[in-house]
Design an enzyme around this catalytic site. Structure first.
Site, short mmCIF file in Angstrom:
data_model
loop_
_atom_site.label_atom_id
_atom_site.label_comp_id
_atom_site.label_asym_id
_atom_site.label_seq_id
_atom_site.Cartn_x
_atom_site.Cartn_y
_atom_site.Cartn_z
CD GLU A 117 -2.98 0.89 2.46
OE1 GLU A 117 -3.99 1.79 2.55
OE2 GLU A 117 -2.89 0.00 3.20
CB ALA A 159 -7.71 0.60 9.53
CB THR A 186 -0.96 6.17 8.92
OG1 THR A 186 -0.24 7.41 8.26
CG2 THR A 186 -0.03 5.85 9.96
CD GLN A 187 -0.27 2.77 4.59
OE1 GLN A 187 -0.95 1.95 5.69
NE2 GLN A 187 -1.37 3.76 4.13
#
Length: 497
Positions: free
Chosen positions: A174, A204, A206-207
């Site tokens: 992702e 839900a 975070t990147q």
């Protein structure tokens, strides 16, 4: 009259052979230019299409992409032509009624059926990627996760597209595909420009993903992704924090405040005058907080707002672990992170929250951002509702928390400072396409970005035609001069008496 007739008869330009050669030369030149123009003229564009469904934790969205069909190896520029937000929550919310997950997608798929030309239906790839919501459901109940996917796949297979499967993306995928999307749309990959880091905030997870000269993957190989795109190598740092999307982060902060099982909490992250009765079992109905549910707590608690930014930030910081790090440097929760480098694009919930708060302009000093957040959080709840009558109360109530969480995550979590905070650009779209992982995902699966830089013609079309035309005219002039020995001499012209 006889002298004029003799002159015409002696003039070599009036001989049949010369006339024939001249006509043939002119025809040849015209034919050469005409063929060059017709052969290389721009043709009406034909397109190919791809469809990606982003099954997030809070909602699902469908995106259609198109690119020129005539390009070799499908290397044409990809652009988004449609986005459709699916009604209802994310597919992970249908664990108790999986068939509803499939049914919820029908409306947007019908729009896709109308948008994509019929003759392209069977060759249009259709993908569904699920993110953190389904990751959590799979952890909590893998059987329910499987049933949801079965229902979704049955629904997708009823449409005339080339269904390529539905799957859960890893957090690393992702983050990496979000980075590809941002830099592809910004033309930074093909033009070999400095890349832009990607900051993605969902419900839900975070990147954070960026290229760093100080990261070769040896310190933390699980956070390393290598790409070779357009002839350039990129060593990407990427990490996904499950349970740190804004919705799950709110659950974690509420869990911190209700760990003793009180009947009332005074929450500094909600506006003064806000009050709501909430259910303990609903709050703790998530793998992110389920192991922290207090024993002997009442069925409900009274959630009351106090509206204090500084105290809210202290509550938010408690859900992070900033003290332990076995590496040379970390972000939080003992996760390695190299030194931040280059510009960043922040999208998804980052953009929507900061846009609502009118804080997307990062030229505003970080100190001013916190001052504005402080004033907003202290605004009475009734006044906030009057100022934003069209916003759903659930979302409206959470903006104080969400804004505080974003600033805390960026500065305390990822180590942005007042000096490099202006390097962040909050973005929703780039050149008409939504920022997010979906485009990067499709580009990867369809090999739309070549590993090596594609060859290009040495000249643009207009330049090519111009040069051919000039050469043709030059050849014509040279042809005329080649007939110079046949030109009549002025001294030999007969005198007319």
């Amino acid at each position: 009259m006889s002298a004029q007739r003799d002159m015409k008869e002696k003039n070599p330009w009036h001989t049949p052979v010369t006339i024939i050669f001249s006509v043939i030369g002119v025809i040849a030149i015209v034919a050469l230019v005409t063929v060059a123009v017709l052969q290389n003229r721009p043709l009406p564009q034909k397109y190919k299409y791809g469809i990606v469904l982003d099954a997030g934790s809070s909602h699902t969205a469908l995106y259609i992409y198109e690119w020129p069909a005539e390009k070799d190896n499908n290397t044409g520029r990809v652009e988004q032509t449609l986005s459709c937000k699916v009604d209802g929550p994310g597919i992970s919310s249908y664990a108790s009624a999986p068939w509803k997950a499939g049914k919820s997608l029908t409306k947007c798929l019908e729009q896709a059926r109308q948008k994509v030309p019929v003759k392209r239906h069977s060759e249009t790839p259709l993908y569904l990627g699920a993110t953190a919501g389904m990751r959590l459901l799979n952890l909590e109940d893998s059987s329910a996760s499987t049933k949801v996917f079965q229902a979704v796949e049955e629904a997708l297979q009823k449409f005339p597209f080339s269904f390529q499967g539905a799957r859960i993306l890893s957090g690393q995928e992702e983050g990496a595909f979000g980075w590809v999307t941002v830099n592809y749309l910004d033309d930074r990959l093909e033009q070999n420009l400095q890349t832009r880091g990607a900051l993605d905030l969902g419900g839900a997870s975070t990147q954070i993903s960026f290229v760093s000269d100080n990261f070769d993957g040896s310190d933390s190989p699980d956070n390393a992704v290598a790409f070779r795109l357009y002839g350039n190598d990129y060593n990407l740092y990427t990490h996904s924090f499950l349970c740190y999307g804004k919705d799950q982060a709110l659950r974690k902060t509420l869990a911190q405040q209700t760990k003793s099982g009180p009947g009332t909490i005074l929450d500094p992250c909600f506006h003064p005058g806000y009050t709501e009765t909430k259910n303990y079992s609903v709050l703790y109905d998530s793998p992110c907080v389920s192991d922290r549910k207090p024993q002997g707590a009442p069925a409900t608690f009274n959630h009351t707002g106090k509206g204090n930014f500084s105290r809210c930030q202290e509550v938010v910081k408690r859900i992070f672990n900033f003290t332990e790090c076995k590496y040379s440097q970390c972000s939080f929760n003992e996760v390695f992170q190299p030194r931040l480098q280059g510009p960043f694009g922040a999208f998804s919930a980052y953009y929507f929250v900061m846009n609502f708060l009118n804080l997307t302009d990062t030229s505003i000093p970080l100190e001013v951002v916190t001052e504005r957040l402080s004033r907003y959080c202290a605004t009475p709840w009734n006044q906030v509702k009057e100022q934003h009558p069209g916003v759903k109360l659930k979302y409206l109530a959470e903006y104080c928390f969400s804004g505080t969480y974003i600033v805390t995550l960026l500065t305390k979590g990822y180590n942005f400072t007042s000096e490099n905070y202006p390097n962040i650009k909050f973005i929703k779209k780039i050149k008409g396409s939504d920022a997010g992982w979906t485009l990067g995902y499709m580009l990867n699966l369809t090999n739309m970005i070549p590993a090596e830089a594609p060859d290009s013609p040495p000249l643009p079309y207009a330049g090519y035609v111009s040069i051919v035309t000039v050469i043709a005219l030059l050849l014509f002039v040279l042809f005329i001069f080649s007939l110079r020995p046949l030109w009549p001499r002025c001294s030999k012209h007969p005198q007319i008496i």
